[in-house]
Write a protein that holds these residues in place. Structure first.
Motif, PDB file in Angstrom:
ATOM      1  N   GLY A   1       0.826  -1.203   0.000  1.00  0.00           N
ATOM      2  CA  GLY A   1       0.000   0.000   0.000  1.00  0.00           C
ATOM      3  C   GLY A   1       0.856   1.246   0.000  1.00  0.00           C
ATOM      4  O   GLY A   1       1.757   1.392   0.829  1.00  0.00           O
TER       5      GLY A   1
ATOM      6  N   ILE B   1       4.581  -1.772  -2.596  1.00  0.00           N
ATOM      7  CA  ILE B   1       3.735  -2.322  -3.663  1.00  0.00           C
ATOM      8  C   ILE B   1       2.376  -1.628  -3.607  1.00  0.00           C
ATOM      9  O   ILE B   1       1.738  -1.593  -2.545  1.00  0.00           O
TER      10      ILE B   1
ATOM     11  N   CYS C   1      -8.412  13.196   0.818  1.00  0.00           N
ATOM     12  CA  CYS C   1      -8.063  14.504   1.394  1.00  0.00           C
ATOM     13  C   CYS C   1      -7.813  15.562   0.318  1.00  0.00           C
ATOM     14  O   CYS C   1      -8.394  16.651   0.367  1.00  0.00           O
TER      15      CYS C   1
ATOM     16  N   SER D   1     -10.688  16.429  -2.322  1.00  0.00           N
ATOM     17  CA  SER D   1     -11.825  17.058  -1.635  1.00  0.00           C
ATOM     18  C   SER D   1     -11.463  18.465  -1.167  1.00  0.00           C
ATOM     19  O   SER D   1     -12.276  19.382  -1.252  1.00  0.00           O
TER      20      SER D   1
ATOM     21  N   GLY E   1       1.216  -3.083  -8.595  1.00  0.00           N
ATOM     22  CA  GLY E   1       0.563  -4.385  -8.679  1.00  0.00           C
ATOM     23  C   GLY E   1      -0.179  -4.699  -7.382  1.00  0.00           C
ATOM     24  O   GLY E   1      -0.034  -3.981  -6.379  1.00  0.00           O
ATOM     25  N   HIS E   2      -0.956  -5.757  -7.425  1.00  0.00           N
ATOM     26  CA  HIS E   2      -1.730  -6.179  -6.252  1.00  0.00           C
ATOM     27  C   HIS E   2      -0.944  -7.256  -5.518  1.00  0.00           C
ATOM     28  O   HIS E   2      -0.542  -8.260  -6.114  1.00  0.00           O
TER      29      HIS E   2
ATOM     30  N   GLY F   1      -5.067   0.315   3.832  1.00  0.00           N
ATOM     31  CA  GLY F   1      -6.085   1.359   3.923  1.00  0.00           C
ATOM     32  C   GLY F   1      -7.514   0.869   3.982  1.00  0.00           C
ATOM     33  O   GLY F   1      -7.810  -0.224   4.487  1.00  0.00           O
TER      34      GLY F   1
ATOM     35  N   SER G   1     -17.851   8.854  -1.906  1.00  0.00           N
ATOM     36  CA  SER G   1     -17.074  10.095  -2.031  1.00  0.00           C
ATOM     37  C   SER G   1     -16.327  10.132  -3.364  1.00  0.00           C
ATOM     38  O   SER G   1     -16.161  11.194  -3.968  1.00  0.00           O
TER      39      SER G   1
ATOM     40  N   ILE H   1     -17.315  13.057   5.523  1.00  0.00           N
ATOM     41  CA  ILE H   1     -17.456  13.105   4.062  1.00  0.00           C
ATOM     42  C   ILE H   1     -18.759  13.780   3.664  1.00  0.00           C
ATOM     43  O   ILE H   1     -18.783  14.661   2.801  1.00  0.00           O
TER      44      ILE H   1
ATOM     45  N   ARG I   1     -16.286   3.755   6.438  1.00  0.00           N
ATOM     46  CA  ARG I   1     -15.351   3.040   5.558  1.00  0.00           C
ATOM     47  C   ARG I   1     -14.955   1.712   6.190  1.00  0.00           C
ATOM     48  O   ARG I   1     -15.017   1.556   7.401  1.00  0.00           O
TER      49      ARG I   1
ATOM     50  N   ILE J   1      -0.497  -0.859   9.808  1.00  0.00           N
ATOM     51  CA  ILE J   1      -0.688   0.548  10.207  1.00  0.00           C
ATOM     52  C   ILE J   1      -1.821   1.190   9.395  1.00  0.00           C
ATOM     53  O   ILE J   1      -2.249   0.653   8.372  1.00  0.00           O
TER      54      ILE J   1
ATOM     55  N   LEU K   1      -7.570   8.638   9.658  1.00  0.00           N
ATOM     56  CA  LEU K   1      -7.060   9.946   9.266  1.00  0.00           C
ATOM     57  C   LEU K   1      -5.674   9.791   8.669  1.00  0.00           C
ATOM     58  O   LEU K   1      -4.874   8.961   9.135  1.00  0.00           O
TER      59      LEU K   1
ATOM     60  N   ALA L   1      -2.183   7.821  10.063  1.00  0.00           N
ATOM     61  CA  ALA L   1      -1.494   6.776   9.289  1.00  0.00           C
ATOM     62  C   ALA L   1      -0.019   7.132   9.106  1.00  0.00           C
ATOM     63  O   ALA L   1       0.863   6.276   9.234  1.00  0.00           O
TER      64      ALA L   1
HETATM   65  P1  FAD Z   1      -4.921   4.458   2.001  1.00  0.00           P
HETATM   66  O1  FAD Z   1      -4.680   5.894   1.785  1.00  0.00           O
HETATM   67  O2  FAD Z   1      -6.288   3.939   1.766  1.00  0.00           O
HETATM   68  O3  FAD Z   1      -3.859   3.703   1.087  1.00  0.00           O
HETATM   69  C1  FAD Z   1      -3.837   2.328   0.959  1.00  0.00           C
HETATM   70  C2  FAD Z   1      -3.362   1.975  -0.424  1.00  0.00           C
HETATM   71  O4  FAD Z   1      -3.152   0.568  -0.467  1.00  0.00           O
HETATM   72  C3  FAD Z   1      -4.364   2.278  -1.519  1.00  0.00           C
HETATM   73  O5  FAD Z   1      -3.786   3.146  -2.481  1.00  0.00           O
HETATM   74  C4  FAD Z   1      -4.697   0.920  -2.137  1.00  0.00           C
HETATM   75  O6  FAD Z   1      -4.815   0.975  -3.552  1.00  0.00           O
HETATM   76  C5  FAD Z   1      -3.483   0.089  -1.745  1.00  0.00           C
HETATM   77  N1  FAD Z   1      -3.769  -1.341  -1.633  1.00  0.00           N
HETATM   78  C6  FAD Z   1      -4.801  -1.934  -0.970  1.00  0.00           C
HETATM   79  N2  FAD Z   1      -4.685  -3.278  -1.030  1.00  0.00           N
HETATM   80  C7  FAD Z   1      -3.562  -3.532  -1.750  1.00  0.00           C
HETATM   81  C8  FAD Z   1      -2.911  -4.727  -2.149  1.00  0.00           C
HETATM   82  N3  FAD Z   1      -3.380  -5.924  -1.790  1.00  0.00           N
HETATM   83  N4  FAD Z   1      -1.780  -4.637  -2.893  1.00  0.00           N
HETATM   84  C9  FAD Z   1      -1.270  -3.417  -3.250  1.00  0.00           C
HETATM   85  N5  FAD Z   1      -1.849  -2.263  -2.885  1.00  0.00           N
HETATM   86  C10 FAD Z   1      -2.974  -2.317  -2.143  1.00  0.00           C
HETATM   87  N6  FAD Z   1      -7.950  12.200   6.279  1.00  0.00           N
HETATM   88  C11 FAD Z   1      -7.384  13.321   6.792  1.00  0.00           C
HETATM   89  O7  FAD Z   1      -6.555  13.218   7.714  1.00  0.00           O
HETATM   90  N7  FAD Z   1      -7.702  14.562   6.323  1.00  0.00           N
HETATM   91  C12 FAD Z   1      -8.603  14.740   5.335  1.00  0.00           C
HETATM   92  O8  FAD Z   1      -8.870  15.874   4.928  1.00  0.00           O
HETATM   93  C13 FAD Z   1      -9.224  13.590   4.774  1.00  0.00           C
HETATM   94  N8  FAD Z   1     -10.116  13.718   3.784  1.00  0.00           N
HETATM   95  C14 FAD Z   1     -10.674  12.595   3.226  1.00  0.00           C
HETATM   96  C15 FAD Z   1     -11.618  12.764   2.225  1.00  0.00           C
HETATM   97  C16 FAD Z   1     -12.210  11.652   1.657  1.00  0.00           C
HETATM   98  C17 FAD Z   1     -13.225  11.842   0.552  1.00  0.00           C
HETATM   99  C18 FAD Z   1     -11.835  10.342   2.089  1.00  0.00           C
HETATM  100  C19 FAD Z   1     -12.442   9.133   1.453  1.00  0.00           C
HETATM  101  C20 FAD Z   1     -10.909  10.178   3.101  1.00  0.00           C
HETATM  102  C21 FAD Z   1     -10.326  11.299   3.685  1.00  0.00           C
HETATM  103  N9  FAD Z   1      -9.401  11.191   4.725  1.00  0.00           N
HETATM  104  C22 FAD Z   1      -8.849  12.314   5.282  1.00  0.00           C
HETATM  105  C23 FAD Z   1      -8.983   9.887   5.246  1.00  0.00           C
HETATM  106  C24 FAD Z   1      -7.629   9.489   4.648  1.00  0.00           C
HETATM  107  O9  FAD Z   1      -7.708   9.491   3.245  1.00  0.00           O
HETATM  108  C25 FAD Z   1      -7.222   8.100   5.149  1.00  0.00           C
HETATM  109  O10 FAD Z   1      -7.283   8.057   6.556  1.00  0.00           O
HETATM  110  C26 FAD Z   1      -5.806   7.772   4.709  1.00  0.00           C
HETATM  111  O11 FAD Z   1      -5.694   7.803   3.309  1.00  0.00           O
HETATM  112  C27 FAD Z   1      -5.389   6.393   5.238  1.00  0.00           C
HETATM  113  O12 FAD Z   1      -4.096   6.110   4.809  1.00  0.00           O
HETATM  114  P2  FAD Z   1      -3.607   4.597   4.599  1.00  0.00           P
HETATM  115  O13 FAD Z   1      -2.203   4.708   4.104  1.00  0.00           O
HETATM  116  O14 FAD Z   1      -3.867   3.812   5.816  1.00  0.00           O
HETATM  117  O15 FAD Z   1      -4.540   3.991   3.473  1.00  0.00           O
END
Ligand code: FAD
Ligand code: NAI
Length: 465
Positions: free
Chosen positions: A10, A32, A47, A50, A113-114, A145, A164, A185, A272, A310, A319, A323
């Protein structure tokens, strides 16, 4: 098969920050990401896009309704929605490419890739052409995520019934938008489309908006949103959505009485869910909780020795900055250093107008845990800068311990609240008292003086109110 010290699944704010920090600490790192671009939900569909639309729509609204109040006559502004969307996409594109550059700079290997687990030291990565490769690692961090959820039985088509993601790319301004869920949202995206000309009606299951927020702020926020023209059905359950020729009909139930709301677009913003499907995590024995979040200990370690997680995929507020903090902490922990996140001091901000920002405990939480506290409040109407900027809705509220005066929580509704909260988060990290803030010189005329005055108000000695 290539070998790495650390593999990160991710490339969102949790994963990419972790990758950079782990590389800085001398690890051979691979990240990845299946999306095709880095930055995760946050940069691609969260974030950043929006906030781009919130900013542009606010300027549009000001040009339309407020410029004339201060003597700026621009005529009736017109909306070029596709240009506004283009600006948003350009900002997103630049920022996601910026992370690719940071990966190169820090020698992080990026694989598109996945990823799914083969065993506790191997991942299988499949790209969009269905080519697979195996990656070997000593340690792995799951940072996959989250994605939006729907209401049981209702399918999101991202055209008429949108999450969203769909609400960020509408091709025209809906005449009527029904928003289901009055959380982050719903209220941010609802504000965007309200300012651009939609009639926005929010349906919320609870009897109040923004659950978890200090109730005084939440009640005040509701009044302000209503004044702006948003309409609300609280204590109301959505029982069905039917697509029609021109939009949709939302069927709702309020205290047993059923009715229907016609609209062009329905935004479902009811929370979510963690991305743990398709990872093969459970097959290799990684434990998930009942909501399918990865279970970790205080050092982000799962039940499997070399597997960590994480961000949104584990418990806690969903948030980006939470993260990111966890990304740094886990990178340091797995490199034999000290890593730590203070969960008592994670700010939360809703980027509406006015903004809402909070850190620490709410009044309700303090009452529930029987902590005795004092309250200091200062309204922006009495702050000179807010007054001249014509942005005087809202207040700063500081909650301090009744005997030690230590700051326990701060809640702000008002202009630039998201920036104002940083001072309070820092103060809380240092274990500051409200008197520490009150004795600090704050520049005049700034909005920060409202923070100082609220601190003075804890001791009932505010000067300007
Ligand atoms: P993510 O950002 O979700 O990233 C995870 C990544 O992992 C994704 O890109 C996904 O494609 C990838 N992935 C998943 N599974 C696999 C796999 N098996 N192999 C490879 N890749 C994979 N938070 C704020 O603090 N401030 C804001 O203003 C805010 N605004 C937001 C507005 C909207 C509309 C939304 C939906 C969310 C918002 N958030 C905001 C929340 C914030 O986007 C998330 O809390 C944050 O992105 C989480 O980070 P993360 O790294 O845990 O996961
Ligand atoms: P949310 O949890 O913020 O709000 C969901 C709302 O929907 C709640 O008020 C809930 O009571 C209501 N609800 C749930 N089921 C319902 C139903 N069946 N009918 C009517 N109402 C119902 O979730 P949201 O808005 O989807 O956002 C998800 C997360 O994304 C947020 O919790 C936040 O962590 C993150 N986010 C953060 C932002 C920021 O930091 N500014 C902006 C946008 C999202």
């Amino acid at each position: 098969m290539e070998n790495f010290d650390v593999a990160i699944i991710g490339g969102g704010p949790g994963g990419y920050v972790c990758a950079i920090r782990a590389a800085q600490l001398g690890n051979k790192v691979v990240c990845i990401e299946s999306r095709g671009t880095l930055g995760g939900t946050c940069l691609n569909v969260g974030c950043i896009p929006s906030k781009a639309l919130l900013h542009s729509s606010e300027l549009f609204h000001k040009a339309k309704k407020e410029f004339k109040n201060i003597g700026i006559n621009v005529g009736e502004p017109s909306l070029d929605l596709s240009k506004m969307m283009g600006h948003k996409s350009k900002s997103v594109d630049g920022l996601t490419k910026g992370i690719e550059f940071l990966f190169k700079k820090n020698k992080v290997t990026y694989i598109k890739g996945h990823a799914s687990f083969v065993d506790k030291n191997t991942l299988s990565v499949t790209d969009n052409k269905k080519n697979s490769q195996k990656i070997n690692f000593k340690k792995v961090v799951i940072a996959t995520g989250s994605t939006s959820v729907s209401i049981p039985g209702i399918e999101i088509d991202e055209k008429t019934i949108v999450s969203s993601t769909g609400a960020l790319v509408l091709e025209k301004v809906p005449k009527k938008l029904v928003v289901i869920g009055a959380g982050y949202i719903g209220l941010e995206m609802g504000s965007v489309w309200l300012r651009l000309g939609s009639e926005v009606h929010v349906v919320e299951f609870l009897d109040h908006i923004t659950p978890g927020m200090d109730r005084e702020v939440s009640d005040n926020f509701l009044k302000i949103l209503k004044k702006q023209g948003m309409t609300f059905d609280l204590s109301t359950k959505v029982v069905g959505i039917k697509k029609t020729k021109n939009g949709a009909t939302v069927q709702v139930d309020k205290n047993g009485s059923r009715s229907e709301i016609e609209c062009d677009i329905v935004l479902i913003s009811v929370g979510r869910k963690p991305n743990t499907e398709g990872l093969n995590a459970e097959k290799i024995g990684i434990k998930l909780d009942s909501k399918k979040k990865v279970i970790v200990d205080k050092k982000y370690k799962t039940n499997i020795e070399n597997v960590y997680a994480i961000g949104d995929v584990i418990d806690g507020p969903m948030l980006a900055h939470k993260a990111e903090e966890e990304g740094v902490a886990v990178a340091e922990l797995i490199s034999g250093k000290y890593g730590h996140v203070n969960y008592d001091v994670i700010p939360g901000v809703i980027y509406t107008s006015p903004e809402i920002a909070s850190v620490g405990k709410t009044e309700e939480q303090l009452k529930e845990s029987k902590v005795s506290y004092k309250v200091g409040k200062f309204p922006f109407i009495a702050n000179s800068r807010a007054k001249v900027n014509d942005e005087s809705d809202g207040f700063v509220k500081i909650l301090a311990h009744a005997t030690t005066d230590r700051i326990l929580g701060v809640h702000i509704i008002g202009p630039d609240a998201g920036n104002l909260i940083a001072e309070l988060a820092l103060a809380m990290e240092f274990g500051a008292s409200s008197e520490d803030i009150a004795r600090t010189c704050h520049a005049h005329p700034t909005l920060t003086e409202a923070v100082k005055e609220a601190a003075l108000a804890v001791d009932k000695r505010a000067i300007h109110f």
